[in-house]
Write a protein that holds these residues in place. Sequence first.
Motif, mmCIF file in Angstrom:
data_model
loop_
_atom_site.group_PDB
_atom_site.id
_atom_site.type_symbol
_atom_site.label_atom_id
_atom_site.label_comp_id
_atom_site.label_asym_id
_atom_site.label_seq_id
_atom_site.Cartn_x
_atom_site.Cartn_y
_atom_site.Cartn_z
ATOM 1 N N SER A 61 -8.611 23.108 67.288
ATOM 2 C CA SER A 61 -7.204 22.690 67.310
ATOM 3 C C SER A 61 -6.730 22.615 68.757
ATOM 4 O O SER A 61 -7.365 23.145 69.666
ATOM 5 N N GLY A 62 -5.587 21.966 68.952
ATOM 6 C CA GLY A 62 -5.047 21.816 70.291
ATOM 7 C C GLY A 62 -5.851 20.827 71.112
ATOM 8 O O GLY A 62 -6.524 19.938 70.573
ATOM 9 N N GLU A 63 -5.777 20.969 72.429
ATOM 10 C CA GLU A 63 -6.526 20.106 73.335
ATOM 11 C C GLU A 63 -7.275 20.945 74.361
ATOM 12 O O GLU A 63 -6.825 22.010 74.743
ATOM 13 N N VAL A 64 -8.397 20.415 74.786
ATOM 14 C CA VAL A 64 -9.185 21.015 75.856
ATOM 15 C C VAL A 64 -9.442 19.928 76.895
ATOM 16 O O VAL A 64 -9.850 18.817 76.544
ATOM 17 N N TYR A 65 -9.187 20.239 78.148
ATOM 18 C CA TYR A 65 -9.343 19.257 79.222
ATOM 19 C C TYR A 65 -10.621 19.557 80.004
ATOM 20 O O TYR A 65 -10.757 20.634 80.583
ATOM 21 N N ILE A 66 -11.532 18.596 79.989
ATOM 22 C CA ILE A 66 -12.825 18.766 80.646
ATOM 23 C C ILE A 66 -12.957 17.741 81.773
ATOM 24 O O ILE A 66 -12.765 16.547 81.559
ATOM 25 N N MET A 93 -9.623 14.480 77.767
ATOM 26 C CA MET A 93 -8.897 15.347 76.853
ATOM 27 C C MET A 93 -9.613 15.334 75.510
ATOM 28 O O MET A 93 -9.690 14.301 74.846
ATOM 29 N N LEU A 94 -10.149 16.478 75.136
ATOM 30 C CA LEU A 94 -10.821 16.598 73.854
ATOM 31 C C LEU A 94 -9.823 17.031 72.798
ATOM 32 O O LEU A 94 -9.061 17.979 72.990
ATOM 33 N N LYS A 95 -9.862 16.356 71.667
ATOM 34 C CA LYS A 95 -8.960 16.648 70.562
ATOM 35 C C LYS A 95 -9.722 17.323 69.431
ATOM 36 O O LYS A 95 -10.961 17.371 69.439
ATOM 37 N N PRO A 96 -9.005 17.842 68.439
ATOM 38 C CA PRO A 96 -9.676 18.501 67.314
ATOM 39 C C PRO A 96 -10.739 17.610 66.676
ATOM 40 O O PRO A 96 -10.522 16.426 66.450
ATOM 41 N N MET A 138 -7.806 25.119 79.299
ATOM 42 C CA MET A 138 -7.042 25.222 78.061
ATOM 43 C C MET A 138 -5.670 25.783 78.415
ATOM 44 O O MET A 138 -5.577 26.778 79.155
ATOM 45 N N PHE A 139 -4.627 25.145 77.909
ATOM 46 C CA PHE A 139 -3.265 25.533 78.247
ATOM 47 C C PHE A 139 -2.566 26.135 77.034
ATOM 48 O O PHE A 139 -2.675 25.617 75.916
ATOM 49 N N GLY A 140 -1.858 27.234 77.297
ATOM 50 C CA GLY A 140 -1.199 27.953 76.223
ATOM 51 C C GLY A 140 -0.257 27.098 75.397
ATOM 52 O O GLY A 140 -0.146 27.280 74.188
ATOM 53 N N LYS A 141 0.412 26.153 76.042
ATOM 54 C CA LYS A 141 1.374 25.303 75.327
ATOM 55 C C LYS A 141 0.702 24.444 74.259
ATOM 56 O O LYS A 141 1.327 24.039 73.275
ATOM 57 N N ASP A 142 -0.601 24.185 74.431
ATOM 58 C CA ASP A 142 -1.335 23.368 73.459
ATOM 59 C C ASP A 142 -1.907 24.181 72.311
ATOM 60 O O ASP A 142 -2.367 23.618 71.326
ATOM 61 N N LYS A 143 -1.919 25.530 72.472
ATOM 62 C CA LYS A 143 -2.475 26.445 71.473
ATOM 63 C C LYS A 143 -3.879 26.015 71.011
ATOM 64 O O LYS A 143 -4.141 25.829 69.822
#
Length: 277
Positions: free
Chosen positions: A53-58, A66-69, A85-90
């Motif tokens: 879930s959320g987003e991960v930036y690689i 930006m990787l999505k679920p 990984m940013f807290g706002k994106d959970k």
Amino acid sequence: MAIFTRAILTEDDFKLDCDLGINNAGYTMVKSIDVKTDRPKGRKDYQMIYVKSGEVYITFNNERHMLKPGQIFLYYPTEPQFYEMFGKDKPEIFWIHFSGNKVDELLERAGISGMHIINSRVGYKVIETIGKIINEIRNKDIMFEERINSLFIMLLIYIGRDIANNEKKNNEFSESARTYIEEHYFEDFPNSEYAEHFGVSESSFVKVFKRRFGVTPQQYKNDCRIKNAQSMLITTNNRISDIAKIVGFNDPLYFCRIFKKATEMTPSEYRENFKRT
């Protein structure tokens, strides 16, 4: 706040003298803080990251992705690793480190060798399988290493079969789309109308079609128009302006420009050179 769960089998980055070895696996959930991983020299093993879930930036090869679920990122040995990984994106991720003499062969057989970003539709199986691997490493029951290896191979099977099935469906879809364009090449349909006809998004329609044929749907339609115009120029006595309209060009001058770009001849020159007597 970050929740970090990790099951460690070996502290080393690489398990020597084995066909396949799982080094560690884990789960991370970020709620409020920002988490960054920076390994300029990478690791000696492979790492697979699955975004739940959320987003991960690689950042990879000087590009930020930006990787999505549902997406997976695969790092290869010694590749620089930098992801955020940013807290706002959970965000929530599952990850696993693995190595061994047969890894390259396994990735090749699964159809993912050389890939970095992998789109997966078997998310629940990824989560379930890595979860089982984590538990096996923690509990260390009889033959747990054989068990985690077999689970990891099943994970590759799930991912590989999903990619193969998806590719097969995309190929079938692309062929249907090509046939439809060939049958309606003279009509002024935008990509959005093609996409609506097939019940997909416009971006997906264009992406899948171009990956299959190397050109956009509109480029392919223009190719069909030019080919049919070529045939009409040498088999009929129709005026060039009429041929332009018949094949779908409302502007004869634009038709002439496109025709010359495709054939290196004007319609008149083409007719003169190839007209059947």
